[in-house]
Design a protein around this motif. Sequence first.
Motif, PDB file in Angstrom:
ATOM      1  N   GLU A   1       8.927  -8.494 -64.808  1.00 47.39           N
ATOM      2  CA  GLU A   1       8.729  -7.044 -64.643  1.00 47.39           C
ATOM      3  C   GLU A   1       8.074  -6.420 -65.872  1.00 47.39           C
ATOM      4  O   GLU A   1       7.265  -5.505 -65.744  1.00 47.39           O
TER       5      GLU A   1
ATOM      6  N   SER B   1      11.834  -4.911 -59.672  1.00 47.41           N
ATOM      7  CA  SER B   1      10.630  -4.146 -59.368  1.00 47.41           C
ATOM      8  C   SER B   1      10.296  -3.282 -60.574  1.00 47.41           C
ATOM      9  O   SER B   1      11.127  -3.066 -61.450  1.00 47.41           O
ATOM     10  N   CYS B   2       9.059  -2.817 -60.577  1.00 49.26           N
ATOM     11  CA  CYS B   2       8.558  -2.078 -61.729  1.00 49.26           C
ATOM     12  C   CYS B   2       7.642  -0.960 -61.251  1.00 49.26           C
ATOM     13  O   CYS B   2       6.881  -1.144 -60.296  1.00 49.26           O
TER      14      CYS B   2
ATOM     15  N   ILE C   1      11.851  -0.147 -64.888  1.00 46.20           N
ATOM     16  CA  ILE C   1      12.128  -1.464 -64.317  1.00 46.20           C
ATOM     17  C   ILE C   1      13.487  -1.395 -63.650  1.00 46.20           C
ATOM     18  O   ILE C   1      14.441  -0.839 -64.216  1.00 46.20           O
TER      19      ILE C   1
END
Length: 171
Positions: A127, A98-99, A106
């Motif tokens: 990401e 996820s970012c 990240i």
Amino acid sequence: MPPETVEVRRSARRRRTVSAYRDGDKTIVLLPAGLSRTDEEQWVRRMLDRLAAKEQRRRPTDDDLLERAKDLSARYLDGKAIPQSVRWVENQQHRWGSCTPDQGTIRISTRIRGMPAWVVDYVLMHELVHLLVPSHGPRFWTLVERYPRAERARGFLEGFSMAASAAAEEC
């Protein structure tokens, strides 16, 4: 840290090759039967070093991830995606990564730790592109596809997910 247990197995059928692998908490080194004790010691040391290096490559640290991300950005994104931090996280059970574009952070799921480097690099690339394009629109996928193994890595992750869910159903 206690010294590791090494078991040396000699084989008359083995002529020239030396190999090693981990089996639980012990390392097995396979040698030709005719190797001298001096050569055995050198080969055991060499094989332990190789295994340690291989394990380090397969289990990068947060700092290693950040360096890999910077390298991927330079190679495939003209250095435009600049993460502030990249780290492993334990709490992602349904995402590979996820970012947060606003903060440049990240997070990569520890579920992919130990997967082939090109798969981890794909997740990092995915990401990194989010730092430039927050959505999953056509521009996003065009940038992700700059990574040469993108399609292969997606297939690997899909197969991994399918196998994991099938195994869960069998329980």
